[in-house]
Design a protein around this motif. Structure first.
Motif, mmCIF file in Angstrom:
data_model
loop_
_atom_site.group_PDB
_atom_site.id
_atom_site.type_symbol
_atom_site.label_atom_id
_atom_site.label_comp_id
_atom_site.label_asym_id
_atom_site.label_seq_id
_atom_site.Cartn_x
_atom_site.Cartn_y
_atom_site.Cartn_z
ATOM 1 N N VAL A 29 0.863 -1.181 0.000
ATOM 2 C CA VAL A 29 0.000 0.000 0.000
ATOM 3 C C VAL A 29 0.897 1.228 0.000
ATOM 4 C CG1 VAL A 29 -1.776 1.286 1.226
ATOM 5 C CG2 VAL A 29 -1.881 -1.212 1.149
ATOM 6 N N ALA A 30 0.997 1.869 -1.153
ATOM 7 C CA ALA A 30 1.910 2.998 -1.330
ATOM 8 C C ALA A 30 1.338 4.304 -0.793
ATOM 9 C CB ALA A 30 2.256 3.164 -2.812
ATOM 10 N N ALA A 31 0.006 4.403 -0.768
ATOM 11 C CA ALA A 31 -0.628 5.633 -0.291
ATOM 12 C C ALA A 31 -2.077 5.361 0.055
ATOM 13 C CB ALA A 31 -0.528 6.733 -1.348
ATOM 14 N N GLU A 32 -2.646 6.218 0.905
ATOM 15 C CA GLU A 32 -4.049 6.149 1.279
ATOM 16 C C GLU A 32 -4.658 7.545 1.151
ATOM 17 O OE1 GLU A 32 -4.687 4.476 5.132
ATOM 18 O OE2 GLU A 32 -3.152 2.915 4.879
ATOM 19 N N ALA A 33 -5.979 7.596 0.941
ATOM 20 C CA ALA A 33 -6.659 8.887 0.838
ATOM 21 C C ALA A 33 -8.095 8.753 1.322
ATOM 22 C CB ALA A 33 -6.642 9.387 -0.606
ATOM 23 N N GLY A 39 -7.415 11.572 -3.178
ATOM 24 C CA GLY A 39 -7.071 10.381 -3.944
ATOM 25 C C GLY A 39 -6.393 10.733 -5.250
ATOM 26 N N TYR A 40 -6.906 11.742 -5.925
ATOM 27 C CA TYR A 40 -6.304 12.163 -7.190
ATOM 28 C C TYR A 40 -4.895 12.710 -6.961
ATOM 29 C CZ TYR A 40 -5.525 14.541 -11.610
ATOM 30 O OH TYR A 40 -4.983 14.957 -12.800
ATOM 31 N N THR A 41 -4.749 13.516 -5.913
ATOM 32 C CA THR A 41 -3.423 14.064 -5.588
ATOM 33 C C THR A 41 -2.436 12.942 -5.291
ATOM 34 O OG1 THR A 41 -4.388 16.103 -4.699
ATOM 35 C CG2 THR A 41 -2.141 15.557 -4.006
ATOM 36 N N ALA A 42 -2.885 11.949 -4.523
ATOM 37 C CA ALA A 42 -2.021 10.817 -4.186
ATOM 38 C C ALA A 42 -1.665 10.022 -5.437
ATOM 39 C CB ALA A 42 -2.710 9.911 -3.168
ATOM 40 N N TYR A 43 -2.612 9.896 -6.348
ATOM 41 C CA TYR A 43 -2.322 9.170 -7.588
ATOM 42 C C TYR A 43 -1.216 9.880 -8.371
ATOM 43 C CZ TYR A 43 -2.578 6.829 -12.020
ATOM 44 O OH TYR A 43 -2.221 6.125 -13.142
ATOM 45 N N VAL A 44 -1.334 11.181 -8.492
ATOM 46 C CA VAL A 44 -0.333 11.953 -9.233
ATOM 47 C C VAL A 44 1.043 11.823 -8.590
ATOM 48 C CG1 VAL A 44 0.358 14.292 -9.897
ATOM 49 C CG2 VAL A 44 -2.033 13.583 -10.130
ATOM 50 N N GLN A 45 1.069 11.799 -7.265
ATOM 51 C CA GLN A 45 2.343 11.768 -6.548
ATOM 52 C C GLN A 45 3.026 10.408 -6.594
ATOM 53 O OE1 GLN A 45 1.122 13.158 -2.671
ATOM 54 N NE2 GLN A 45 1.409 15.313 -3.213
ATOM 55 N N THR A 47 1.718 7.411 -8.478
ATOM 56 C CA THR A 47 1.414 6.602 -9.661
ATOM 57 C C THR A 47 1.380 5.108 -9.337
ATOM 58 O OG1 THR A 47 2.718 8.247 -10.888
ATOM 59 C CG2 THR A 47 1.893 6.361 -12.124
ATOM 60 N N PRO A 48 0.391 4.675 -8.570
ATOM 61 C CA PRO A 48 0.306 3.267 -8.169
ATOM 62 C C PRO A 48 -0.030 2.359 -9.348
ATOM 63 C CG PRO A 48 -1.718 4.394 -7.609
ATOM 64 C CD PRO A 48 -0.760 5.453 -8.086
ATOM 65 N N LYS A 49 0.277 1.099 -9.189
ATOM 66 C CA LYS A 49 -0.089 0.110 -10.211
ATOM 67 C C LYS A 49 -1.596 -0.065 -10.247
ATOM 68 C CE LYS A 49 1.370 -3.179 -13.115
ATOM 69 N NZ LYS A 49 2.263 -2.907 -14.252
ATOM 70 N N VAL A 50 -2.224 -0.064 -9.057
ATOM 71 C CA VAL A 50 -3.675 -0.227 -8.944
ATOM 72 C C VAL A 50 -4.213 0.756 -7.919
ATOM 73 C CG1 VAL A 50 -5.564 -1.800 -8.353
ATOM 74 C CG2 VAL A 50 -3.535 -2.692 -9.511
ATOM 75 N N THR A 51 -5.309 1.419 -8.260
ATOM 76 C CA THR A 51 -6.040 2.243 -7.301
ATOM 77 C C THR A 51 -7.287 1.485 -6.886
ATOM 78 O OG1 THR A 51 -5.268 4.327 -8.274
ATOM 79 C CG2 THR A 51 -7.271 4.421 -6.937
ATOM 80 N N VAL A 52 -7.459 1.304 -5.590
ATOM 81 C CA VAL A 52 -8.657 0.650 -5.055
ATOM 82 C C VAL A 52 -9.503 1.723 -4.389
ATOM 83 C CG1 VAL A 52 -9.565 -1.081 -3.464
ATOM 84 C CG2 VAL A 52 -7.411 -1.517 -4.674
ATOM 85 N N THR A 53 -10.706 1.948 -4.888
ATOM 86 C CA THR A 53 -11.522 3.036 -4.362
ATOM 87 C C THR A 53 -12.956 2.617 -4.065
ATOM 88 O OG1 THR A 53 -12.286 5.320 -4.742
ATOM 89 C CG2 THR A 53 -12.194 3.870 -6.665
ATOM 90 N N ASP A 54 -13.480 3.187 -2.995
ATOM 91 C CA ASP A 54 -14.914 3.111 -2.728
ATOM 92 C C ASP A 54 -15.593 4.110 -3.676
ATOM 93 O OD1 ASP A 54 -17.374 2.590 -1.606
ATOM 94 O OD2 ASP A 54 -16.847 3.288 0.398
ATOM 95 N N LEU A 55 -16.901 4.017 -3.810
ATOM 96 C CA LEU A 55 -17.628 4.997 -4.604
ATOM 97 C C LEU A 55 -18.214 6.101 -3.738
ATOM 98 C CD1 LEU A 55 -19.491 2.831 -7.279
ATOM 99 C CD2 LEU A 55 -17.354 4.098 -7.502
#
Length: 224
Positions: A29-33, A39-45, A47-55
């Motif tokens: 787990v590289a980051a949490e949001a 979540g978008y900011t963490a993705y940019v920072q 760049t995980p292989k997979v993003t797991v998100t609730d809706l």
């Protein structure tokens, strides 16, 4: 090693998922949001292989997060992990670019299997979600919903929750004029003339819940 970004608004839930994923030995787990914006900011920072998100997230929903991530990176892999598995919601998540969709009612090993599959570029649906999608009945209203773009669906969702165009504009970082244009276009596409009719349609299709003004795909009451 598969780097994962976890997006869920409950810290205890994220902590549990993180322990479960990392116990597999091949996932980190590289980051949490806690919300879509973070979540978008963490993705940019990272760049995980997979993003797991609730809706269901505070503010913008996971659908909007998927749209933004995929707009930035068309190769991004996003796995939805949610209690909301109504056919129209699954359809919109996939249309927005999700690579998979599993229910939070799934067994723990399903999450591990899903992350590994999505990381390899495969699509993955938990068995209960697959049944919902495969056995849904033809529905003209649902098809109309599917015709909405991801941004139109997000505005529709917020309006159906009872937010004003001004509040929608602030939440989505748009001008009020742009939201008003979206509102008119959405009503035209959905063939509804009033805000009340728009809410009723959202209720019928499971885009919002009748148990409260902001239940489905929006801020939650703590129940998963």
């Amino acid at each position: 090693m598969i780097d994962v970004l976890l997006v869920d608004d409950h810290p205890v839930v994220r902590s549990g998922y993180a322990r479960l994923l990392e116990a597999g030995g091949d996932i980190r787990v590289a980051a949490e949001a806690p919300d879509a914006e973070a979540g978008y900011t963490a993705y940019v920072q990272c760049t995980p292989k997979v993003t797991v998100t609730d809706l269901s997230l505070p503010g913008s929903s996971g659908i909007e997060l998927i749209r933004r991530i995929r707009a930035r990176d068309t190769s991004a892999r996003v796995l939805v992990f949610s209690v909301h598995d109504e056919a129209v919601v699954v359809d919109k998540a996939i249309q927005s670019g999700a690579s998979g969709f599993i229910s939070k009612r799934s067994a723990p090993e399903v999450l591990l299997e899903a992350v590994r599959a999505v990381a390899k570029g495969e699509r993955y649906f938990s068995e209960d979600v697959r049944r919902v999608v495969e056995h849904r009945s033809p529905d003209a209203e649902r098809e109309v919903i599917n015709a909405l773009s991801a941004r139109e669906f997000e505005v529709f969702r917020l309006l159906a929750r009872g937010l004003s165009p001004a509040e929608c504009a602030q939440m989505l970082n748009l001008s009020q004029k742009t939201v008003a244009n979206y509102q008119a276009l959405i009503k035209e596409k959905l063939n509804v003339n009033t805000s009340a009719a728009l809410v009723h349609l959202a209720l019928r299709l499971g885009v919002v819940s009748g148990t409260g003004p902001t239940q489905l795909l929006g801020p939650k009451d703590g129940n998963h």
